[in-house]
Every structure is written in structure tokens, then in C-alpha cells.
Design a protein around this motif. Structure first.
Motif, PDB file in Angstrom:
ATOM      1  N   GLN A 251      -9.566  26.246  36.048  1.00 12.86           N
ATOM      2  CA  GLN A 251      -8.448  27.272  35.241  1.00 12.86           C
ATOM      3  C   GLN A 251      -8.987  28.939  34.508  1.00 12.86           C
ATOM      4  OE1 GLN A 251      -8.396  25.227  31.211  1.00 12.86           O
ATOM      5  NE2 GLN A 251      -7.734  23.189  31.720  1.00 12.86           N
ATOM      6  N   GLU A 252      -8.156  29.574  35.014  1.00 14.24           N
ATOM      7  CA  GLU A 252      -8.644  31.378  34.892  1.00 14.24           C
ATOM      8  C   GLU A 252      -7.258  31.532  33.976  1.00 14.24           C
ATOM      9  OE1 GLU A 252      -7.885  33.702  38.636  1.00 14.24           O
ATOM     10  OE2 GLU A 252      -9.907  31.779  39.583  1.00 14.24           O
ATOM     11  N   ASN A 253      -8.053  32.292  32.535  1.00 14.46           N
ATOM     12  CA  ASN A 253      -6.684  32.588  31.830  1.00 14.46           C
ATOM     13  C   ASN A 253      -8.233  33.869  31.501  1.00 14.46           C
ATOM     14  OD1 ASN A 253      -6.246  29.567  30.852  1.00 14.46           O
ATOM     15  ND2 ASN A 253      -8.359  29.392  30.233  1.00 14.46           N
ATOM     16  N   THR A 254      -6.812  34.056  30.674  1.00 14.53           N
ATOM     17  CA  THR A 254      -6.368  36.460  30.274  1.00 14.53           C
ATOM     18  C   THR A 254      -6.261  36.091  28.596  1.00 14.53           C
ATOM     19  OG1 THR A 254      -4.879  37.304  31.360  1.00 14.53           O
ATOM     20  CG2 THR A 254      -6.555  36.595  32.641  1.00 14.53           C
ATOM     21  N   ARG A 255      -7.032  37.270  28.387  1.00 11.46           N
ATOM     22  CA  ARG A 255      -6.790  38.038  26.901  1.00 11.46           C
ATOM     23  C   ARG A 255      -6.580  38.958  27.161  1.00 11.46           C
ATOM     24  NH1 ARG A 255      -9.374  37.866  20.440  1.00 11.46           N
ATOM     25  NH2 ARG A 255      -7.575  38.981  20.106  1.00 11.46           N
ATOM     26  N   GLU A 256      -5.420  39.787  27.017  1.00  7.60           N
ATOM     27  CA  GLU A 256      -4.603  40.812  26.826  1.00  7.60           C
ATOM     28  C   GLU A 256      -5.010  41.733  25.484  1.00  7.60           C
ATOM     29  OE1 GLU A 256      -0.222  42.804  26.633  1.00  7.60           O
ATOM     30  OE2 GLU A 256      -0.527  41.698  28.384  1.00  7.60           O
ATOM     31  N   ILE A 257      -6.263  42.675  26.420  1.00 10.92           N
ATOM     32  CA  ILE A 257      -6.630  43.442  24.988  1.00 10.92           C
ATOM     33  C   ILE A 257      -6.230  45.284  25.897  1.00 10.92           C
ATOM     34  CG2 ILE A 257      -8.565  44.435  24.074  1.00 10.92           C
ATOM     35  CD1 ILE A 257      -9.952  41.903  24.431  1.00 10.92           C
ATOM     36  N   CYS A 258      -5.191  45.649  24.624  1.00 11.63           N
ATOM     37  CA  CYS A 258      -4.465  47.488  24.666  1.00 11.63           C
ATOM     38  C   CYS A 258      -4.164  46.944  26.427  1.00 11.63           C
ATOM     39  CB  CYS A 258      -5.902  48.281  24.654  1.00 11.63           C
ATOM     40  SG  CYS A 258      -6.463  48.315  23.295  1.00 11.63           S
ATOM     41  N   ASN A 259      -3.522  45.896  26.066  1.00 11.62           N
ATOM     42  CA  ASN A 259      -2.350  45.967  27.625  1.00 11.62           C
ATOM     43  C   ASN A 259      -2.479  46.052  28.768  1.00 11.62           C
ATOM     44  OD1 ASN A 259       0.311  47.077  26.036  1.00 11.62           O
ATOM     45  ND2 ASN A 259      -0.197  49.218  26.457  1.00 11.62           N
ATOM     46  N   VAL A 260      -4.603  45.369  28.752  1.00  9.24           N
ATOM     47  CA  VAL A 260      -5.054  45.317  29.638  1.00  9.24           C
ATOM     48  C   VAL A 260      -5.515  43.534  29.906  1.00  9.24           C
ATOM     49  CG1 VAL A 260      -7.668  45.761  30.778  1.00  9.24           C
ATOM     50  CG2 VAL A 260      -6.493  47.714  29.749  1.00  9.24           C
ATOM     51  N   ALA A 261      -5.403  42.442  31.097  1.00 10.15           N
ATOM     52  CA  ALA A 261      -5.767  41.819  31.456  1.00 10.15           C
ATOM     53  C   ALA A 261      -7.312  41.701  31.270  1.00 10.15           C
ATOM     54  CB  ALA A 261      -4.912  41.313  31.874  1.00 10.15           C
ATOM     55  N   ILE A 262      -7.536  40.991  30.635  1.00  7.41           N
ATOM     56  CA  ILE A 262      -9.471  40.187  30.621  1.00  7.41           C
ATOM     57  C   ILE A 262      -9.272  39.120  30.050  1.00  7.41           C
ATOM     58  CG2 ILE A 262     -11.841  41.083  29.475  1.00  7.41           C
ATOM     59  CD1 ILE A 262     -10.240  43.670  29.381  1.00  7.41           C
ATOM     60  N   PRO A 263     -10.516  38.915  31.767  1.00 12.69           N
ATOM     61  CA  PRO A 263     -10.540  37.263  31.723  1.00 12.69           C
ATOM     62  C   PRO A 263     -11.330  36.611  30.859  1.00 12.69           C
ATOM     63  CG  PRO A 263     -12.098  38.981  33.677  1.00 12.69           C
ATOM     64  CD  PRO A 263     -10.860  39.012  32.810  1.00 12.69           C
ATOM     65  N   GLN A 264     -11.149  35.397  30.429  1.00 12.75           N
ATOM     66  CA  GLN A 264     -11.355  34.652  29.562  1.00 12.75           C
ATOM     67  C   GLN A 264     -11.615  33.269  29.622  1.00 12.75           C
ATOM     68  OE1 GLN A 264      -9.572  34.430  25.387  1.00 12.75           O
ATOM     69  NE2 GLN A 264      -9.317  33.008  25.121  1.00 12.75           N
ATOM     70  N   VAL A 265     -13.231  32.717  28.987  1.00 10.10           N
ATOM     71  CA  VAL A 265     -13.714  31.587  29.189  1.00 10.10           C
ATOM     72  C   VAL A 265     -13.549  30.828  27.876  1.00 10.10           C
ATOM     73  CG1 VAL A 265     -15.251  30.275  29.769  1.00 10.10           C
ATOM     74  CG2 VAL A 265     -14.936  32.213  30.920  1.00 10.10           C
ATOM     75  N   ASN A 266     -12.897  29.859  28.302  1.00 11.95           N
ATOM     76  CA  ASN A 266     -13.202  29.161  26.145  1.00 11.95           C
ATOM     77  C   ASN A 266     -14.252  27.997  26.812  1.00 11.95           C
ATOM     78  OD1 ASN A 266     -10.597  29.931  25.282  1.00 11.95           O
ATOM     79  ND2 ASN A 266      -9.468  28.579  26.860  1.00 11.95           N
TER      80      ASN A 266
END
Length: 322
Positions: A251-266
Motif C-alpha cells: 500500500q502506498e498512501n499519501t497526505r496532501e499538505i499545502c498542495n504537496v502529496a507527502i508519503p504516509q505510513v500507518n
């Protein structure tokens, strides 16, 4: 988003490389509205059709030497047109001499003149970066920002999941705290988001049962940092035995911060799991992936190879029985 930067603040924050040549009394009334720095080349030839007067006007060796070749009346005319109400200041690099005509025009228009001994390219880069950071779009995030092995990691999760306690454990393991509880993030460029602590929370951390602690005083200056690029988001979630957690890393998740997609790990949290070590491993694994090594793909390739090998063996056995 900040709409302007006070020129007085810019001078104060960069006093090690900037000095006031004249017009100190006018600095408090000047604001800088854009991050771009302008070098007035065409304007010295008399072309003002697209003159960006609202920018800091930077004159280096090229501009000063060209202006010196102009006739006195032409220099006076050009510098008078450059000195508009919208102009925040003139900045002279390399401690070059300020033309008399520029000094007179700036004084009449109440525009400060700053000087620096730094090169034109260097001071332009420093001023641009400073202004971009303060004029950029900003957002406030509930979380903890730490730097682990040189990588900015944002810890997020529900209140009470243990973000601050986890960050404290990471600090004890030699990593650095940037912000606890609230992170102010801004977009540095199209692909980069930077996070820092609000002034009121700088170097401070809240630990339930203890209260507010000063991380720099307790662990030293090496345990804190003012800001860092947010490169990875680690979302801490309370363990749910019914949940289907990613066990292989596909699974490859991201979180958008200030219009930039940052990789996210749960990462699920429960008693008995050493979250600090797991986070360190997650960071090292993420860095390895960026460098081209992906353990998940290696496992997948090995599994495919093993299945293919067994398939061939089964085929050979069938042919042998025949």
C-alpha cells in the motif's frame, strides 16, 4: 498566508549580512509584498514598461558599473523613475559605492538603501529564500514534527495515541524535535513543504502527567531544530484486532499538505510494540526505497521465482510419469 513582510523585520533577521546605508527612519514604514528580487538592468537603459517597482531592487557590479558610464542627467532621471512609492528598498551588493543620484532620489522618495558585502548572486538567493518562507501559503497541523536520521517526519494520529511520548523517546535516542502538538507548515516550492513550531511552542513539549518540558534545556541544543522539510508522514493508530493492516508494504498512501502529496505510513500502536524503533525502521526503509531498493519488490520477485520454479518441477514430474 502572510500578505507582507516588514522591512524592519527583514533587516533585523539578516543583520549579520545587511547594513543600513541611509534612510533608517523610513524602514519601519516599508513592507515587502513579493519574494522575488529584481535587478534593474533594462531600466538603466530607460525602459520602464514592465518595471516591477514592488520588489526589492538589487544593484550589483553590473548595474553599478553600467550606471557609472551614464551621463549625470540620465542617471538622475533613471534613478528618480526607479524610486517609486511601491519600492521597498534599494540593496547594493559587494559594498559597492552608491551613486549620488540614487542616494538623492531615494532620499526624496523616502526609500531606504541597504548594503551588503556579499556577492549579488548570494544575497539574492538568501533574500528570496527568506521572503518565500514568510510569504508562503501556511497551514497548521495537529501533530509532532521530528527529524530522524536527517529526514523530517510528521507524526499524526488521534489525541492521546502517544505522539508526544513517542517523540520524546526518539529525542532520547538522538533524534531532534522541531514542533510538538502544532506544526506550522508552508510550501517552499512546488515539491517541498517545510514545518516549524509556532513561536509560543518553540522547543517545548507537553507530556501527560509531567506537564510542559523544555527539550533544549533538558537534552541540549542538539536535540532541537527550528524547521525541517516534511518528507514522510507517520500516522499512529490505536491497534484494532479486526483491522486489516498492510503486512507486506504494497500500500502506498499519501497526505496532501499545502498542495504537496507527502508519503504516509500507518503504524498501529499497542502495548508491547516499541514504536520508536518501528518508526526508525520505517524511516530507513523509506530512504532505501528512495535510493532504489524496495524490500517489498524483492519479496515479490523471490515469490514469483519460487512459484515459477515449483511449476516447472511439477511439469517435469508429469512428463516423467508419462
Amino acid at each position: 498566508m502572510a500578505s507582507e513582510v516588514k522591512l524592519s523585520k527583514l533587516v533585523q533577521d539578516n543583520r549579520s549580512i545587511l547594513e543600513i546605508y541611509q534612510g533608517e527612519e523610513y524602514i519601519k514604514d516599508k513592507d515587502v509584498l513579493v519574494s522575488d528580487i529584481y535587478r534593474p538592468g533594462l531600466e538603466l537603459t530607460g525602459y520602464f514598461d514592465f518595471y516591477p517597482a514592488q520588489r526589492i531592487q538589487l544593484l550589483g557590479r553590473t548595474e553599478i558599473s553600467y550606471a557609472a558610464r551614464l551621463d549625470h542627467d540620465i542617471r538622475k532621471h533613471v534613478f528618480t523613475k526607479m524610486a517609486t512609492k511601491a519600492t521597498p528598498c534599494f540593496l547594493i551588493s559587494r559594498s559597492l559605492p552608491v551613486p549620488e543620484e540614487l542616494s538623492d532620489a531615494a532620499e526624496k522618495a523616502h526609500i531606504p538603501i541597504l548594503q551588503t558585502s556579499e556577492s549579488t548572486t548570494y544575497i539574492s538567493s538568501v533574500m528570496t529564500e527568506y521572503l518565500r518562507a514568510r510569504l508562503a501559503k501556511r497551514t497548521s497541523i495537529h501533530g509532532v514534527l521530528v527529524e530522524i536520521k536527517g529526514m523530517g517526519v510528521l507524526l499524526t494520529g488521534a489525541s492521546g495515541v502517544g505522539k508526544s511520548e513517542t517523540a520524546l523517546g526518539l529525542v532520547q535516542r538522538g533524534h531532534r524535535l522541531i514542533a510538538d502538538d502544532r506544526v506550522d507548515a508552508f510550501q517552499k516550492d512546488h515539491n517541498t513543504v517545510v514545518g516549524e513550531a509556532p513561536k509560543i511552542l518553540k522547543h517545548l513539549m507537553e507530556i501527560r502527567g509531567i506537564g510542559i518540558i523544555d527539550v533544549m534545556n533538558l537534552f541540549g541544543a542538539g536535540a532541537v531544530k527550528n524547521r525541517t522539510e516534511i518528507q514522510l508522514v507517520i500516522n499512529l493508530v490505536n491497534w484494532d484486532p479486526k483491522a486489516n493492516y498492510d503486512r507486506l508494504g504494497f500500500q502506498e498512501n499519501t497526505r496532501e499538505i499545502c498542495n504537496v502529496a507527502i508519503p504516509q505510513v500507518n503504524i498501529p500502536v499497542k502495548v508491547g510494540r516499541n514504536i520508536e524503533i518501528i518508526i526508525e525502521v520505517a524511516v530507513m526503509n523509506f530512504r532505501a526505497k528512495k535510493m532504489g531498493y524496495d524490500a517489498t519488490k524483492t519479496f515479490d520477485n523471490n515469490l514469483t521465482s519460487l512459484i515459477s520454479k515449483h511449476s516447472k518441477e511439477d511439469t517435469n514430474e508429469v512428463h516423467h510419469d508419462d
